[in-house]
Each structure stands twice: as C-alpha cells, then as structure tokens.
Scaffold this active site. Structure first.
Site, short mmCIF file in Angstrom:
data_model
loop_
_atom_site.label_atom_id
_atom_site.label_comp_id
_atom_site.label_asym_id
_atom_site.label_seq_id
_atom_site.Cartn_x
_atom_site.Cartn_y
_atom_site.Cartn_z
N HIS A 70 9.46 1.99 11.15
CA HIS A 70 10.65 2.86 11.20
C HIS A 70 11.54 2.53 12.41
O HIS A 70 12.77 2.61 12.31
CB HIS A 70 10.18 4.33 11.25
CG HIS A 70 11.29 5.34 11.18
ND1 HIS A 70 12.21 5.36 10.14
CD2 HIS A 70 11.63 6.36 12.01
CE1 HIS A 70 13.07 6.35 10.35
NE2 HIS A 70 12.74 6.98 11.47
N HIS A 119 14.57 15.10 3.39
CA HIS A 119 14.13 14.24 2.28
C HIS A 119 13.04 14.93 1.48
O HIS A 119 12.30 15.76 2.01
CB HIS A 119 13.54 12.92 2.82
CG HIS A 119 14.47 12.15 3.69
ND1 HIS A 119 14.68 12.46 5.02
CD2 HIS A 119 15.26 11.07 3.42
CE1 HIS A 119 15.55 11.59 5.52
NE2 HIS A 119 15.92 10.76 4.58
N HIS A 139 17.40 11.53 12.56
CA HIS A 139 18.15 12.52 11.80
C HIS A 139 18.36 13.76 12.67
O HIS A 139 17.42 14.48 12.97
CB HIS A 139 17.41 12.90 10.51
CG HIS A 139 17.50 11.85 9.47
ND1 HIS A 139 18.47 11.86 8.48
CD2 HIS A 139 16.78 10.74 9.27
CE1 HIS A 139 18.31 10.80 7.71
NE2 HIS A 139 17.29 10.10 8.17
N TYR A 148 10.35 13.58 0.69
CA TYR A 148 9.03 13.23 1.24
C TYR A 148 8.62 14.13 2.41
O TYR A 148 7.48 14.13 2.85
CB TYR A 148 8.95 11.74 1.65
CG TYR A 148 9.87 11.33 2.77
CD1 TYR A 148 9.65 11.74 4.08
CD2 TYR A 148 10.96 10.51 2.53
CE1 TYR A 148 10.49 11.34 5.12
CE2 TYR A 148 11.80 10.12 3.54
CZ TYR A 148 11.56 10.54 4.83
OH TYR A 148 12.40 10.16 5.85
N GLU A 149 9.57 14.93 2.93
CA GLU A 149 9.21 15.90 3.98
C GLU A 149 8.61 17.17 3.36
O GLU A 149 8.31 18.12 4.06
CB GLU A 149 10.44 16.25 4.82
CG GLU A 149 10.95 15.07 5.64
CD GLU A 149 12.29 15.34 6.30
OE1 GLU A 149 12.31 16.05 7.31
OE2 GLU A 149 13.32 14.86 5.79
N MET A 154 14.72 6.19 0.06
CA MET A 154 14.01 7.46 -0.18
C MET A 154 14.94 8.67 -0.17
O MET A 154 14.51 9.78 0.14
CB MET A 154 12.91 7.64 0.88
CG MET A 154 11.93 6.49 0.95
SD MET A 154 10.75 6.70 2.29
CE MET A 154 10.06 5.04 2.40
N SER A 155 16.21 8.45 -0.48
CA SER A 155 17.14 9.59 -0.39
C SER A 155 18.26 9.44 -1.41
O SER A 155 18.16 8.66 -2.35
CB SER A 155 17.75 9.66 1.03
OG SER A 155 18.60 8.55 1.24
N ALA A 158 19.89 4.42 4.68
CA ALA A 158 19.25 3.16 5.04
C ALA A 158 18.40 2.76 3.85
O ALA A 158 17.79 3.61 3.21
CB ALA A 158 18.38 3.34 6.26
N ASN A 191 16.23 -3.66 6.18
CA ASN A 191 15.11 -4.62 6.13
C ASN A 191 15.05 -5.25 4.74
O ASN A 191 15.60 -4.69 3.79
CB ASN A 191 13.79 -3.88 6.41
CG ASN A 191 13.59 -2.71 5.44
OD1 ASN A 191 14.13 -1.63 5.65
ND2 ASN A 191 12.83 -2.94 4.39
N SER A 238 20.01 7.72 8.37
CA SER A 238 19.30 7.29 9.59
C SER A 238 20.19 6.45 10.49
O SER A 238 20.75 5.45 10.05
CB SER A 238 18.11 6.38 9.23
OG SER A 238 17.20 7.02 8.43
N1 HPA Z 1 11.89 1.06 1.31
C1 HPA Z 1 12.18 2.36 1.10
N2 HPA Z 1 12.99 3.05 1.88
C2 HPA Z 1 13.57 2.41 2.91
C3 HPA Z 1 13.31 1.05 3.18
C4 HPA Z 1 12.43 0.35 2.33
O1 HPA Z 1 12.15 -0.87 2.49
N3 HPA Z 1 14.04 0.72 4.28
C5 HPA Z 1 14.72 1.85 4.65
N4 HPA Z 1 14.44 2.87 3.83
#
Ligand code: HPA
Length: 265
Positions: A240, A79, A57, A81-82, A204-205, A109, A228, A26
């Site tokens: 996001h 991903h 992306h 999750y998609e 998540m990747s 990220a 974050n 990202s």
């Molecule tokens: N959690 C999961 N995936 C992420 C996060 C998070 O806090 N930040 C960026 N991708």
C-alpha cells in the site's frame, strides 16, 4: 437517517449548491488546495456517516469554487472492504444529487492489467465490470429498478477530457475498470483472468458510486491513477505504501487535468 444527514449538510453548506462532485481517491487529497476559502465538513461530524479507516483517505467534504463550477470534493472515500454496507454508498451518492450535483467525477488508484500501461499512468474509464458481487441498489428503491448502464461514463465528458489531455500533453489511456471487493491484491491467475475478461485496470472502489450516480441520472466521468502493474506482470510484490507514493506523484498530472476541465467545461 438520510434526512438527518441531508439537513446537516445543507446547513453546513449554507446556500452553496454544488453542481459537480469529485471523489478524490488514495493520495489525491491535495487537489482541494485549489479551492479558496473552502467549506470543510469532516465525515465524522455528519450524523450516521461512515468514516474511512484507510491511510491516504482523509475523510471530509471540501466545497467551493474551482474554475466555472461549484464543486464538492470528497477527500477520501469508504470502501466495501472496510465492511461498509453498499447501501451506505448508495445513500451518500444519492445525497450529492439531493444537494444539486449533476456531474459526478470519480478518481481512484488502480492496478494495471496491461504491460503497456505502467505505474504512474492515467486511465480514463470508458466502462466498468462489477466483479465485486455487491450492488448498492439492492433492496427497495424509491425510483425505477433496472437502471440502464449502456452509457454509464458520459461520452461527451470523456471526449472533452481527452481533448484537454492532448492539449496539455498528458498521456491519457482509455480502458475498462474492473472492481474487486478486496482487500487483498489479486493473484497472478486472477490478473490473467481479468485481462481475458477485457478489463484494463483493477481496483476496489468507484463502481458502487457510479452505479448509484447513473441511477440518480448524474453525468459520470471516471479516471484511474495507475499505481502499479497487476500481480504477476511485475517482479515486485505489491504494498500500500508504494501504491500511495506512485499515486501522489501521478496525482499532480490528474489535478491539472481536473482543474482545466473545471475551468473549461
Ligand atoms: N488491485 C486492486 N486494487 C488496487 C490495485 C491493484 O493492483 N492497485 C491499487 N488499487
């Protein structure tokens, strides 16, 4: 299906044989501006290839020379999750190997699980925890089953990256990346649990690609951009857009590290 994709990519690359693949997570897409006269291949043009549906992306290959290496950058990834089948990730990663790639560099990220690693930090991945309950290698495989994961993230490449970061005066944390399936961010209770598991960052990747890259005997390097603090470690809610903004700012430090790495190693 794989043969179609591979033939298509080989035709487009027209004799260019990449040795290093870099997955740009990202907000890191602009790294490819370092490539002069890139060969660009949108994922949407590749027969049967999945295309990312998430903002930040871009969804294309960008190949060319950076430093001493022939690189193929993946500007954006898909991903799980998609709704992607993990097998598709295995296939795409295997293809990189079939194109000649020997080193696989993953960026992403991630949320920090440590208060001393705030948003904007960079973390070199020393190991991972697959908490996604998915595996790209499920099903019949051409090669051996049960790949060894005891040194998934190449120690030599990590040492080299740490040395470059030190010299460039860029703080590079080291830690363990835990993958969740997503797409929701974690609850504070989950963040506490992951910290107790020994993880330093959550995202998540990356894990499916890395498992496949290890299976294909590529050397792996992974770096997370901390976008974050994990839920509950910060009073702000997660969204996001903020994640993308932080990643883009920290991404310039990561771009410099990757550039130096490709120039020297
Ligand atoms: N959690 C999961 N995936 C992420 C996060 C998070 O806090 N930040 C960026 N991708």
């Amino acid at each position: 299906m794989t043969d179609d994709m591979l033939k298509f990519l080989k035709d487009k690359l027209n004799g260019f044989e990449p040795d290093t693949a870099i997955v740009l997570g990202s907000g890191l897409g602009s790294f490819t501006s370092l490539i002069k006269d890139p060969i660009i291949i949108p994922y949407a043009d590749i027969p049967h290839a999945p295309t990312p549906s998430v903002s930040g992306h871009q969804g294309r290959f960008c190949a060319g020379i950076i430093g001493r290496h022939k690189v193929i950058c993946l500007q954006g990834r898909t991903h799980l999750y998609e709704g992607l089948n993990p097998h598709m990730i295995a296939m795409s990663t295997q293809q990189l190997k079939d194109l000649g790639v020997k080193r696989f560099i993953a960026t992403n990220a991630a949320g920090s699980l440590r208060a001393d690693m705030p948003a904007g930090s960079l973390m070199l991945i020393s190991d991972h925890i697959n908490f996604s309950a998915r595996n790209p290698l499920l099903g019949p495989q051409k090669g051996a089953h049960f790949p060894d994961m005891s040194a998934a993230y190449d120690a030599d490449l990590r040492q080299k990256m740490l040395k470059i970061a030190k010299r460039e005066n860029i703080k590079l944390h080291e830690g363990i990346y835990l993958m969740v399936l997503g797409p929701n961010y974690e609850t504070p209770a989950e963040v506490r649990m992951f910290r107790n598991f020994g993880a330093d960052a959550v995202g998540m990747s990356t894990v499916p690609e890395v498992i496949t890259a290890v299976y294909c005997e590529m050397k792996v390097l992974g770096i997370s951009v901390i976008s974050n603090l994990g839920a509950g470690l910060n009073k702000d809610n997660l969204n996001h857009e903020d994640v993308l903004k932080t990643v883009t700012d920290a991404g310039s430090k990561l771009s410099l590290l990757l550039q130096r790495f490709l120039e020297e190693e």
